[in-house]
Design an enzyme around this catalytic site. Structure first.
Site, mmCIF file in Angstrom:
data_model
loop_
_atom_site.group_PDB
_atom_site.id
_atom_site.type_symbol
_atom_site.label_atom_id
_atom_site.label_comp_id
_atom_site.label_asym_id
_atom_site.label_seq_id
_atom_site.Cartn_x
_atom_site.Cartn_y
_atom_site.Cartn_z
ATOM 1 N N LYS A 53 1.047 -1.147 0.167
ATOM 2 C CA LYS A 53 -0.108 -0.083 0.135
ATOM 3 C C LYS A 53 0.836 1.524 -0.008
ATOM 4 C CE LYS A 53 -4.156 -2.272 2.085
ATOM 5 N NZ LYS A 53 -4.674 -2.506 3.338
ATOM 6 N N GLN A 97 -4.868 -1.554 9.240
ATOM 7 C CA GLN A 97 -4.797 -2.902 8.885
ATOM 8 C C GLN A 97 -5.290 -4.105 9.790
ATOM 9 O OE1 GLN A 97 -3.806 -3.498 5.830
ATOM 10 N NE2 GLN A 97 -3.976 -5.478 5.765
ATOM 11 N N ASP A 120 -10.759 3.296 4.141
ATOM 12 C CA ASP A 120 -11.270 1.925 4.166
ATOM 13 C C ASP A 120 -12.591 1.795 4.051
ATOM 14 O OD1 ASP A 120 -9.443 -0.101 3.432
ATOM 15 O OD2 ASP A 120 -8.916 -0.316 5.530
HETATM 16 N N1 GUN Z 1 -7.184 -6.831 6.129
HETATM 17 C C1 GUN Z 1 -7.567 -7.701 4.960
HETATM 18 N N2 GUN Z 1 -8.292 -6.783 4.105
HETATM 19 C C2 GUN Z 1 -7.954 -5.210 4.428
HETATM 20 C C3 GUN Z 1 -8.439 -4.347 4.030
HETATM 21 O O1 GUN Z 1 -9.056 -4.413 2.712
HETATM 22 N N3 GUN Z 1 -8.269 -3.076 4.871
HETATM 23 C C4 GUN Z 1 -7.630 -3.486 6.058
HETATM 24 N N4 GUN Z 1 -7.556 -2.387 6.573
HETATM 25 N N5 GUN Z 1 -7.384 -4.501 6.677
HETATM 26 C C5 GUN Z 1 -7.578 -5.682 5.656
#
Ligand code: GUN
Length: 288
Positions: A53, A97, A120
């Protein structure tokens, strides 16, 4: 006849190219979009996602920060950092995350993110907005799937969409977004009885369960669009989706591969949400 394979990698590049100019315009106006990523603990998959990311952010012109916390950090410590980031004008998007260590209440942590920085789309306010058909920041994975359907001109309105999986990150928001576009929705779980009877009625089948190769050709309607959100590591180290790609591609009309399907789109949509967040915050500031 073999299905058209949806190229998530190429599509991700196309969408990123479309949005790069918007990031550049913001930077020229003195407001480079900024993303803060919070990671707690040392889950190896999470560490890879977070690094990816940050790299993708840099490539598109987003400033990014990674905030790492040890496995034994307290929830209060993390929430305190989020509060600081909420007030930081260089940061427009904040994501935590997931999963968090077991002693955390994920909902409480996510609720501490300012709504306008929730890149998100996991804050309850944003979840509620999605239910009301009024998305603020669409959650990245289902947003990426909708973008794929749009770019490949796959009709959603009036179609029967079956979503297998009911997570807050994929299954539930996916079903709501398809519903919003006028599809008839069935939501199944890994425990649904006679699963094949449901999946075989799908014009659009989205699978997000985390069981390698669970969807086989006999479970798919000929010509259906099959979207595989699963990423599973096989004992021999290879990656596999939830769909048995080799057999299903002979029956489906469209299919996404793993890797190279939904995955690259998820990060792309996070970048889009961050740029969108910065644009909105810029609009607010220019009104002041
Ligand atoms: N863990 C697995 N997929 C995601 C996601 O799209 N965002 C976040 N923050 N954590 C995740």
């Amino acid at each position: 006849m073999s299905a058209t394979v949806i190229d998530g990698k190429a599509l991700a590049q196309e969408v990123r190219a479309e949005w790069k100019g918007r990031a550049e315009r913001l930077k020229k106006a003195g407001m480079q979009p900024g993303l803060a990523v919070i990671i707690v603990g040392s889950n190896p998959a999470s560490s890879i996602y977070v690094r990816n990311k940050a790299r993708a952010s840099r490539e598109i012109g987003i400033y990014s920060e990674i905030h790492e916390f040890g496995e034994n950090s307290s929830q209060e410590e993390v929430i305190q950092r989020i509060r600081e980031l909420n007030g930081n004008p260089a940061i427009h998007g904040i994501l935590v995350q997931l999963p968090l260590p077991p002693h955390f209440e994920s909902t409480r942590v996510i609720e501490s993110i300012a709504i306008e920085k929730d890149a998100d789309g996991f804050h309850l306010y944003n979840v509620g907005a999605l239910v009301a058909g009024n998305t603020v920041f669409p959650p990245c994975t289902p947003y990426g799937v909708m973008k794929m359907l749009e770019k490949y001109a796959i009709k959603v309105e009036g179609q029967h969409a079956v979503v297998v999986g009911r997570s807050n990150i994929v299954g539930k928001p996916m079903a709501l977004m398809l519903l919003q576009k006028g599809a008839t929705i069935t939501i199944c779980t890994s425990r649904t009885r006679e699963l094949a009877e449901h999946t075989a009625r799908a014009d659009i089948l989205v699978v997000a369960v985390g069981k390698p190769h669970m969807i086989t050709a006999n479970m798919v309607k000929p010509g259906a669009t099959v979207i595989d959100v699963g990423i599973n590591r096989l004992p021999d180290g290879r990656l596999a989706g939830d769909v048995d790609f080799e057999s299903v591609k002979e029956r489906a009309g469209y299919i996404t591969p793993v890797p190279g399907g939904v995955g690259p789109m998820t990060i792309t949509m996070l970048l889009c949400n961050t740029i969108e967040a910065a644009e909105r915050q810029q609009a607010v500031r220019t009104q002041l």
